[in-house]
Design a protein around this motif. Sequence first.
Motif, short mmCIF file in Angstrom:
data_model
loop_
_atom_site.label_atom_id
_atom_site.label_comp_id
_atom_site.label_asym_id
_atom_site.label_seq_id
_atom_site.Cartn_x
_atom_site.Cartn_y
_atom_site.Cartn_z
N SER A 31 -0.73 41.75 46.34
CA SER A 31 0.44 41.49 45.50
C SER A 31 0.90 42.73 44.75
CB SER A 31 0.11 40.38 44.49
OG SER A 31 -0.92 40.80 43.59
N GLN A 32 0.12 43.80 44.81
CA GLN A 32 0.48 45.04 44.13
C GLN A 32 1.43 45.83 45.02
OE1 GLN A 32 -3.30 46.88 43.36
NE2 GLN A 32 -3.94 45.31 41.91
N ARG A 33 2.70 45.77 44.68
CA ARG A 33 3.75 46.44 45.45
C ARG A 33 4.47 47.45 44.56
NH1 ARG A 33 3.45 45.85 50.79
NH2 ARG A 33 5.65 46.42 50.84
N LEU A 34 5.02 48.47 45.19
CA LEU A 34 5.77 49.50 44.48
C LEU A 34 7.18 48.99 44.19
CD1 LEU A 34 6.10 52.39 43.41
CD2 LEU A 34 6.75 53.08 45.73
N THR A 35 7.57 49.03 42.92
CA THR A 35 8.90 48.60 42.50
C THR A 35 9.50 49.67 41.60
OG1 THR A 35 8.26 46.26 42.58
CG2 THR A 35 10.25 46.81 41.34
N TRP A 36 10.67 50.17 41.98
CA TRP A 36 11.37 51.17 41.17
C TRP A 36 12.36 50.46 40.25
CZ3 TRP A 36 9.14 55.70 41.42
CH2 TRP A 36 8.58 56.15 42.62
N TYR A 37 12.24 50.69 38.94
CA TYR A 37 13.20 50.11 38.01
C TYR A 37 14.45 50.97 37.91
CZ TYR A 37 9.41 47.04 36.64
OH TYR A 37 8.39 46.11 36.65
N GLU A 51 12.60 53.94 48.76
CA GLU A 51 13.33 52.68 48.77
C GLU A 51 12.48 51.51 48.29
OE1 GLU A 51 14.71 52.28 52.75
OE2 GLU A 51 16.29 53.81 52.56
N GLY A 52 11.21 51.77 47.97
CA GLY A 52 10.36 50.73 47.42
C GLY A 52 9.62 49.89 48.42
N HIS A 53 9.54 50.35 49.68
CA HIS A 53 8.86 49.59 50.72
C HIS A 53 7.42 50.12 50.89
CE1 HIS A 53 12.79 48.08 51.42
NE2 HIS A 53 13.24 49.18 52.03
#
Length: 400
Positions: free
Chosen positions: A15-21, A150-152
């Motif tokens: 569940s730990q995914r990279l997310t750019w705010y 791109e957050g993938h």
Amino acid sequence: MKNPSMVMQIQDPASQRLTWYKPPLAVLVIKKMGDKDVLAPFVQLVEWLVQEKHMVVWVELGVFNDPILKKDQKFQDIKEKLVTFKDGRDDLTGRIDFIVCLGGDGTLLYASLLFQQSVPPVMAFHLGSLGFLTPFQFDNFQEQVTNVLEGHAALTLRSRLRCVIYRKSEKHKYSDLQKQQYAVNCDSTTELESASAFEHENALNKCTIRQAPSEFMVLNEVVIDRGPSSFLSNIDLFLGGKYITSVQGDGLIVSTPTGSTAYALAAGASMVHPSVPAILVTPICPHSLSFRPIVVPAGVELEISVSPDSRTTSKVSFDGRNTQELFHGDRLQVTTSIYPVPSICAQDQISDWFDALAECLHWNVRKKQKCLDELSDLTASGSEDTLDDFERGSNSILDG
């Protein structure tokens, strides 16, 4: 338990995914120093980030002094567009959105050292010797970096250890260099200034020499050992303020799960996945057959000190750096830091780790055992009986 709210919730590492705010704009590129094979990929990556992605690229000031890079025309063309920093002088906190490492595992350790608090996401390319912490290959770096921007991507939150040394206020016989590093608390500083050189030295030796607590962030391990001394280390270990044991041997390793595959592994510890919240305590060549490595919960506070009856002091190092001496009465406190290192995965948290075990450490690699062929085994025994005869004989025995 009948109350669902009381049931412990275990977080799935997937569940730990990279997310750019916000879109990342500033990237720090760290390359392995002194390796000619990394220079071409470094120039290629930096040029692509500046010209294609229009990002602000930070590099270490020492990179500009590389004589090979001075001869590279592509690097000279983009040199003026780069932002430089110097380790130990410039604070990068809040300035970097993203880190790219080119080299071996040491580049990731160095990135952790640069950020003593919050660490930006780290993407590590395997261009070194071992590469246990560097899952990315450089062949198609454009596609891989674009996916990350791109957050993938998945993340592995690698916990760090917060290590603090508390010095006891007592009289030590320090060298001149050590005396300059310590704050001297005396009754009258004016007397020291007006005294002669001989009186000044005697006054210094009589003063109580104090040192402010030193704090370090550790990604792999903190090592307490006997250094060059010929005597055994005698180290007291406390857990949550409770005395646990004394370590008699070459020393002690306190490591993170990430560091379980480093020095701790060589000393006999188990390999622990970096997503497991734990601290590993591993003795180094203990003078006891029953002293086995242990794993304690993350968040507990370990305290390590030189035993009062120890014949010698101890040396302590943090990820192989900043080696210091622990004197009698000094205390080293170690606990899990609230600032982990977000390491970007090439595939996912599980696949990356087991691939590294197989490729770098050749885990569970051995020659396969041959399968048992009953017919060929019976034939090789020299008997004239066939397999059918053997089965009929077995059935007659059972019937009887």
